[in-house]
Design a protein around this motif. Structure first.
Motif, mmCIF file in Angstrom:
data_model
loop_
_atom_site.group_PDB
_atom_site.id
_atom_site.type_symbol
_atom_site.label_atom_id
_atom_site.label_comp_id
_atom_site.label_asym_id
_atom_site.label_seq_id
_atom_site.Cartn_x
_atom_site.Cartn_y
_atom_site.Cartn_z
ATOM 1 N N LYS A 52 0.825 -1.211 0.000
ATOM 2 C CA LYS A 52 0.000 0.000 0.000
ATOM 3 C C LYS A 52 0.853 1.251 0.000
ATOM 4 N N ARG A 53 2.053 1.146 0.576
ATOM 5 C CA ARG A 53 2.983 2.278 0.584
ATOM 6 C C ARG A 53 4.348 1.802 0.121
ATOM 7 N N LYS A 54 5.159 2.726 -0.292
ATOM 8 C CA LYS A 54 6.500 2.371 -0.770
ATOM 9 C C LYS A 54 7.263 1.723 0.385
ATOM 10 N N THR A 55 7.810 0.545 0.127
ATOM 11 C CA THR A 55 8.423 -0.262 1.173
ATOM 12 C C THR A 55 9.867 -0.583 0.812
ATOM 13 N N THR A 56 10.745 -0.482 1.796
ATOM 14 C CA THR A 56 12.141 -0.862 1.603
ATOM 15 C C THR A 56 12.255 -2.368 1.759
ATOM 16 N N ILE A 57 12.858 -3.013 0.765
ATOM 17 C CA ILE A 57 13.005 -4.468 0.767
ATOM 18 C C ILE A 57 14.485 -4.811 0.902
ATOM 19 N N HIS A 58 14.813 -5.612 1.899
ATOM 20 C CA HIS A 58 16.184 -6.072 2.108
ATOM 21 C C HIS A 58 16.457 -7.323 1.283
ATOM 22 N N LEU B 234 19.453 -0.401 -1.032
ATOM 23 C CA LEU B 234 18.257 -1.219 -0.868
ATOM 24 C C LEU B 234 17.134 -0.711 -1.767
ATOM 25 N N ILE B 235 16.301 -1.627 -2.188
ATOM 26 C CA ILE B 235 15.177 -1.324 -3.077
ATOM 27 C C ILE B 235 14.008 -0.764 -2.267
ATOM 28 N N ARG B 236 13.404 0.322 -2.776
ATOM 29 C CA ARG B 236 12.139 0.848 -2.233
ATOM 30 C C ARG B 236 11.113 0.729 -3.344
ATOM 31 N N THR B 237 10.011 0.034 -3.063
ATOM 32 C CA THR B 237 9.066 -0.256 -4.138
ATOM 33 C C THR B 237 7.646 -0.409 -3.628
ATOM 34 N N PHE B 238 6.695 -0.252 -4.549
ATOM 35 C CA PHE B 238 5.287 -0.542 -4.271
ATOM 36 C C PHE B 238 4.941 -1.969 -4.657
ATOM 37 N N MET B 239 5.655 -2.516 -5.633
ATOM 38 C CA MET B 239 5.301 -3.839 -6.145
ATOM 39 C C MET B 239 6.543 -4.678 -6.370
ATOM 40 N N LEU B 240 6.411 -5.942 -6.023
ATOM 41 C CA LEU B 240 7.471 -6.927 -6.206
ATOM 42 C C LEU B 240 6.855 -8.105 -6.942
ATOM 43 N N GLN B 241 7.547 -8.613 -7.945
ATOM 44 C CA GLN B 241 7.060 -9.777 -8.680
ATOM 45 C C GLN B 241 8.161 -10.830 -8.720
ATOM 46 N N ILE B 242 7.801 -12.049 -8.342
ATOM 47 C CA ILE B 242 8.720 -13.181 -8.412
ATOM 48 C C ILE B 242 8.224 -14.062 -9.550
ATOM 49 N N ALA B 243 9.096 -14.280 -10.532
ATOM 50 C CA ALA B 243 8.717 -15.060 -11.710
ATOM 51 C C ALA B 243 9.562 -16.324 -11.772
ATOM 52 N N VAL B 244 8.897 -17.473 -11.872
ATOM 53 C CA VAL B 244 9.596 -18.742 -12.084
ATOM 54 C C VAL B 244 9.724 -18.905 -13.588
ATOM 55 N N LEU B 245 10.969 -18.870 -14.072
ATOM 56 C CA LEU B 245 11.227 -18.932 -15.507
ATOM 57 C C LEU B 245 11.495 -20.350 -15.995
ATOM 58 N N GLN B 246 11.981 -21.209 -15.082
ATOM 59 C CA GLN B 246 12.344 -22.567 -15.484
ATOM 60 C C GLN B 246 12.310 -23.476 -14.266
ATOM 61 N N ASN B 247 11.932 -24.748 -14.487
ATOM 62 C CA ASN B 247 11.902 -25.753 -13.431
ATOM 63 C C ASN B 247 12.910 -26.855 -13.713
ATOM 64 N N HIS B 248 13.228 -27.629 -12.688
ATOM 65 C CA HIS B 248 14.084 -28.800 -12.867
ATOM 66 C C HIS B 248 13.418 -29.786 -13.828
ATOM 67 N N GLN B 249 14.206 -30.508 -14.567
ATOM 68 C CA GLN B 249 13.748 -31.551 -15.481
ATOM 69 C C GLN B 249 12.675 -31.045 -16.446
ATOM 70 N N GLN B 250 12.738 -29.766 -16.787
ATOM 71 C CA GLN B 250 11.785 -29.126 -17.705
ATOM 72 C C GLN B 250 10.335 -29.259 -17.247
ATOM 73 N N GLY B 251 10.126 -29.273 -15.920
ATOM 74 C CA GLY B 251 8.770 -29.363 -15.383
ATOM 75 C C GLY B 251 7.931 -28.173 -15.787
ATOM 76 N N ARG B 252 6.615 -28.392 -15.891
ATOM 77 C CA ARG B 252 5.712 -27.333 -16.343
ATOM 78 C C ARG B 252 5.198 -26.508 -15.166
ATOM 79 N N ASP B 253 4.639 -27.156 -14.161
ATOM 80 C CA ASP B 253 4.126 -26.446 -12.981
ATOM 81 C C ASP B 253 5.217 -26.353 -11.930
ATOM 82 N N THR B 254 4.995 -25.471 -10.947
ATOM 83 C CA THR B 254 6.012 -25.253 -9.925
ATOM 84 C C THR B 254 5.431 -25.376 -8.528
ATOM 85 N N HIS B 255 6.281 -25.688 -7.572
ATOM 86 C CA HIS B 255 5.948 -25.678 -6.147
ATOM 87 C C HIS B 255 6.850 -24.681 -5.449
#
Length: 186
Positions: free
Chosen positions: A68-74, A130-151
């Motif tokens: 909701k507000r700009k947040t410093t992320i360590h 340090l990063i100050r941000t409103f939004m953070l996105q974590i993207a899984v680009l690749q899995n082991h053994q070319q798996g499709r879904d992720t855990h």
């Protein structure tokens, strides 16, 4: 691109690091690109290493964290376990920051091999601040053994703890005549 290994030797450094940061993920709104029923945000944030988020669809799989507000992320800490999840385990993760979905910029890409435990991804800008941000996105680009879904079993977003001691002694040295009359209490 950084290679990050999770290992038991890192436990001491993780415990030491936790004294200097606090988890701020509960101050954000979380959303996922997809999930199987019963394997969503609640399981990703419930504090249990036995539950997990399972994506449902094509790569990349996205975890969106909006503050909701700009947040410093360590740093971002992700718990994965190759022994339990095998081909569902991520091998390449991208971390992006911005003010909204339209201006996200990639600040870190991490390659991980057969992780078992917490993977800590420190977040700094090009000036090593340090990063100050409103939004953070974590993207899984690749899995082991070319798996499709992720855990992913858990994700923590950590912000630095600032010990700021405030003392009235700092403010008691008035120079102007108008302010000096308030320097002491009669």
């Amino acid at each position: 691109m950084a290679d990050i290994e999770s290992s038991p030797e890192n436990l001491d450094s993780i415990e030491e690091r936790l004294k200097n940061v606090r988890e701020v993920g509960n101050q954000a709104t979380w959303s996922l690109s997809s999930c199987k029923p019963g394997y969503g945000v609640h399981q990703l944030r419930d504090g249990s290493l036995d539950t997990y988020w399972q994506s449902d669809g094509h790569l990349p799989h996205l975890v969106n964290i909006q503050f909701k507000r700009k947040t410093t992320i360590h740093d971002v800490a992700i718990y994965t376990d190759y022994k339990l999840d095998e081909s569902y385990t991520p091998t390449k993760i991208s971390v992006r920051v911005g003010t909204n979905f339209n201006d996200l910029q990639e600040i870190e890409v991490v390659d991980i091999q057969e992780p078992s435990g917490w993977i800590v991804i420190p977040l700094k800008d090009i000036n090593d601040k340090l990063i100050r941000t409103f939004m953070l996105q974590i993207a899984v680009l690749q899995n082991h053994q070319q798996g499709r879904d992720t855990h992913m079993r858990q994700i923590n977003i950590n912000s630095p703890v600032q010990d700021k001691h405030i003392s009235t002694a700092e403010f008691a040295h008035f120079q102007d005549k108008e302010f000096r009359m308030f320097q002491s209490i009669r």
